[in-house]
Design a protein around this motif. Structure first.
Motif, mmCIF file in Angstrom:
data_model
loop_
_atom_site.group_PDB
_atom_site.id
_atom_site.type_symbol
_atom_site.label_atom_id
_atom_site.label_comp_id
_atom_site.label_asym_id
_atom_site.label_seq_id
_atom_site.Cartn_x
_atom_site.Cartn_y
_atom_site.Cartn_z
ATOM 1 N N LYS A 1 0.844 -1.201 0.000
ATOM 2 C CA LYS A 1 0.000 0.000 0.000
ATOM 3 C C LYS A 1 0.878 1.250 0.000
ATOM 4 C CE LYS A 1 -3.901 -2.132 2.416
ATOM 5 N NZ LYS A 1 -4.784 -2.085 3.597
ATOM 6 N N PRO A 2 0.522 2.247 -0.811
ATOM 7 C CA PRO A 2 1.277 3.503 -0.800
ATOM 8 C C PRO A 2 1.134 4.211 0.544
ATOM 9 C CG PRO A 2 -0.159 3.336 -2.732
ATOM 10 C CD PRO A 2 -0.565 2.237 -1.791
ATOM 11 N N SER A 3 2.011 5.163 0.769
ATOM 12 C CA SER A 3 1.938 5.985 1.983
ATOM 13 C C SER A 3 0.573 6.675 2.060
ATOM 14 C CB SER A 3 3.048 7.035 1.974
ATOM 15 O OG SER A 3 4.319 6.426 1.920
ATOM 16 N N GLU A 4 -0.007 6.672 3.233
ATOM 17 C CA GLU A 4 -1.364 7.203 3.401
ATOM 18 C C GLU A 4 -1.470 8.682 3.057
ATOM 19 O OE1 GLU A 4 -2.999 6.367 7.205
ATOM 20 O OE2 GLU A 4 -3.185 4.201 6.840
ATOM 21 N N PHE A 5 -0.377 9.442 3.230
ATOM 22 C CA PHE A 5 -0.488 10.885 3.039
ATOM 23 C C PHE A 5 -0.839 11.265 1.598
ATOM 24 C CE2 PHE A 5 4.227 10.196 2.814
ATOM 25 C CZ PHE A 5 4.442 10.584 1.485
ATOM 26 N N ILE A 6 -0.591 10.372 0.625
ATOM 27 C CA ILE A 6 -0.898 10.752 -0.763
ATOM 28 C C ILE A 6 -2.400 10.826 -1.016
ATOM 29 C CG2 ILE A 6 1.259 9.688 -1.539
ATOM 30 C CD1 ILE A 6 -0.442 7.549 -2.913
ATOM 31 N N ASN B 1 -4.911 20.515 3.712
ATOM 32 C CA ASN B 1 -4.658 20.168 5.107
ATOM 33 C C ASN B 1 -3.215 19.707 5.290
ATOM 34 O OD1 ASN B 1 -5.429 19.446 7.924
ATOM 35 N ND2 ASN B 1 -5.025 17.369 7.195
ATOM 36 N N LEU B 2 -2.715 18.926 4.327
ATOM 37 C CA LEU B 2 -1.346 18.425 4.397
ATOM 38 C C LEU B 2 -0.341 19.571 4.393
ATOM 39 C CD1 LEU B 2 -0.100 15.571 4.547
ATOM 40 C CD2 LEU B 2 0.131 15.628 2.057
ATOM 41 N N LYS B 3 -0.648 20.624 3.639
ATOM 42 C CA LYS B 3 0.264 21.761 3.536
ATOM 43 C C LYS B 3 0.390 22.530 4.845
ATOM 44 C CE LYS B 3 -0.152 22.842 -1.400
ATOM 45 N NZ LYS B 3 -0.618 23.852 -2.382
ATOM 46 N N THR B 4 -0.534 22.343 5.764
ATOM 47 C CA THR B 4 -0.470 23.046 7.045
ATOM 48 C C THR B 4 0.425 22.312 8.044
ATOM 49 O OG1 THR B 4 -2.395 21.888 8.009
ATOM 50 C CG2 THR B 4 -2.828 23.870 6.690
ATOM 51 N N GLN B 5 0.896 21.134 7.672
ATOM 52 C CA GLN B 5 1.643 20.293 8.593
ATOM 53 C C GLN B 5 3.152 20.357 8.347
ATOM 54 O OE1 GLN B 5 0.145 16.272 8.981
ATOM 55 N NE2 GLN B 5 -1.929 16.891 8.429
ATOM 56 N N LYS B 6 3.899 20.062 9.404
ATOM 57 C CA LYS B 6 5.345 19.889 9.278
ATOM 58 C C LYS B 6 5.634 18.416 9.546
ATOM 59 C CE LYS B 6 8.365 22.915 10.753
ATOM 60 N NZ LYS B 6 9.230 23.733 11.635
ATOM 61 N N ILE B 7 6.288 17.772 8.584
ATOM 62 C CA ILE B 7 6.505 16.331 8.657
ATOM 63 C C ILE B 7 7.998 16.035 8.837
ATOM 64 C CG2 ILE B 7 6.264 14.134 7.427
ATOM 65 C CD1 ILE B 7 3.804 15.284 6.063
ATOM 66 N N LEU B 8 8.297 15.145 9.762
ATOM 67 C CA LEU B 8 9.669 14.723 10.033
ATOM 68 C C LEU B 8 9.902 13.352 9.414
ATOM 69 C CD1 LEU B 8 12.375 15.192 11.555
ATOM 70 C CD2 LEU B 8 11.338 14.027 13.517
ATOM 71 N N LEU B 9 10.874 13.271 8.497
ATOM 72 C CA LEU B 9 11.250 12.007 7.881
ATOM 73 C C LEU B 9 12.547 11.536 8.524
ATOM 74 C CD1 LEU B 9 10.632 12.890 4.110
ATOM 75 C CD2 LEU B 9 9.035 11.861 5.726
ATOM 76 N N GLN C 1 9.243 9.778 -0.855
ATOM 77 C CA GLN C 1 8.301 10.468 0.020
ATOM 78 C C GLN C 1 8.653 11.951 0.118
ATOM 79 O OE1 GLN C 1 8.088 8.325 3.751
ATOM 80 N NE2 GLN C 1 6.995 6.647 2.781
ATOM 81 N N ALA C 2 9.939 12.226 0.309
ATOM 82 C CA ALA C 2 10.389 13.616 0.416
ATOM 83 C C ALA C 2 10.115 14.380 -0.884
ATOM 84 C CB ALA C 2 11.875 13.654 0.758
ATOM 85 N N LYS C 3 10.373 13.737 -2.033
ATOM 86 C CA LYS C 3 10.129 14.378 -3.326
ATOM 87 C C LYS C 3 8.644 14.677 -3.519
ATOM 88 C CE LYS C 3 11.968 12.874 -7.084
ATOM 89 N NZ LYS C 3 12.426 11.959 -8.162
ATOM 90 N N GLU D 1 7.178 18.526 -3.845
ATOM 91 C CA GLU D 1 6.510 18.940 -5.081
ATOM 92 C C GLU D 1 5.125 19.532 -4.815
ATOM 93 O OE1 GLU D 1 6.552 15.367 -7.336
ATOM 94 O OE2 GLU D 1 8.676 15.542 -7.880
ATOM 95 N N ARG D 2 4.562 19.218 -3.651
ATOM 96 C CA ARG D 2 3.216 19.703 -3.316
ATOM 97 C C ARG D 2 3.241 20.765 -2.219
ATOM 98 N NH1 ARG D 2 3.573 15.128 -5.521
ATOM 99 N NH2 ARG D 2 1.961 14.317 -6.930
#
Length: 286
Positions: free
Chosen positions: A91-96, A102-110, A123-125, A129-130
């Motif tokens: 399964k792809p990553s759920e965030f896609i 809503n995703l743009k309001t978040q800060k994500i740590l990889l 994932q980072a790319k 890109e978005r």
């Protein structure tokens, strides 16, 4: 047959291979993996996808030579072929699938450790890109084993490299780097951690303490990639899941890592026997 059109040594025993596989490249999404079978006598090797190029029809994988099958694969050269390259699987990553605004309001740590750094790249790319804000922490034993630094620096200025011996970047484990970033005032809405099982366990423990929701990739315990062998069974929130078909990504705070670590070691003796046999036949060594 699938042709190898690119090969690079990234670090000792760690190779990058570009495989010509247009159908896989066309469909691959962050979080997914492929199954590689080198030759007629080869076993199934599950490998997470590091990158893909739809226009060129190529898929990039990063492999660490750790046994007979991965040694066969990394011994291949440009122009050689491998028998099977099946995917994308899992399964792809759920965030896609999430609402982009809503995703743009978040800060994500990889967070990546060892060769687990490689599958963080797609994932980072995708997130960059978005327009999603990401910080990236990568960890390795020492400077010699750092991989893909240049690729990550193209994506973000917020790249933090940790080495166990302090030979480069932050001196300490990735868990120490996470705590340091939070102590500096950084807030993270979620963490995605990929790497050795023990590293993911302690990362999840650290982020739970810091109240950062965390996803981990359980690719390290997969074998056949179809759910039929049952070797990748894992308990998540007291329910049995299969890493290959239900994942490979799961809520890291709900995974029973102690059970998963025991399952990961179940074929150690068989692997040693195969490696010794391979060395006797080839006169080589790992």
């Amino acid at each position: 047959m699938y042709e190898i059109i690119g090969k690079q040594l990234l670090a000792p025993k760690i190779y990058s291979l570009d495989i010509l596989a247009p159908r896989v490249a066309k469909s691959a999404l962050p979080g997914q993996f492929v199954i590689v079978i080198v030759d007629d006598n080869g076993e199934r090797i599950p490998l997470t996808i590091c990158d893909s190029d739809k226009q060129k029809g190529t898929v990039n994988i990063v492999i660490q030579t750790s046994g007979a099958s991965t040694k066969k694969l990394t011994d291949k050269e440009i122009g050689d072929t491998i028998n099977d390259f099946v995917g994308p699987l899992g399964k792809p990553s759920e965030f896609i699938y999430e609402e982009l605004e809503n995703l743009k309001t978040q800060k994500i740590l990889l967070v990546g450790g060892g060769v687990g750094v490689a599958p963080l790249l797609p994932q980072a790319k995708w997130l960059k890109e978005r327009g999603v804000d990401v910080h990236i922490v990568t960890g390795s034993r020492n400077k010699e084993f750092i991989i893909l630094e240049d690729r990550f620096r193209e994506i973000t200025q917020n790249l933090f490299i940790a080495t166990d011996d302090g030979s480069y970047g932050f001196h300490g484990m990735v868990t120490h780097a996470i705590e340091e970033l939070v102590n500096r005032g950084n807030h993270y809405d979620r963490c995605i951690a990929i790497g050795p099982m023990i590293m993911m366990k302690f990362t999840a423990m650290t982020t739970k303490k810091l109240n950062i929701p965390t996803v981990v990739s359980l690719n390290p315990i997969m074998i056949d990639g179809t759910g039929m062998c049952g070797a990748c069974r894992v308990t998540v929130d007291k329910e049995t899941k299969f890493a290959c078909v239900d994942g490979p990504e799961f809520d890291g705070h709900l995974v029973d890592f102690d059970e998963a670590l025991m399952r990961q070691s179940q074929y150690k003796e068989e692997e040693k026997e195969i490696n010794h046999k391979h060395c006797r036949l080839t006169g080589g060594m790992f």
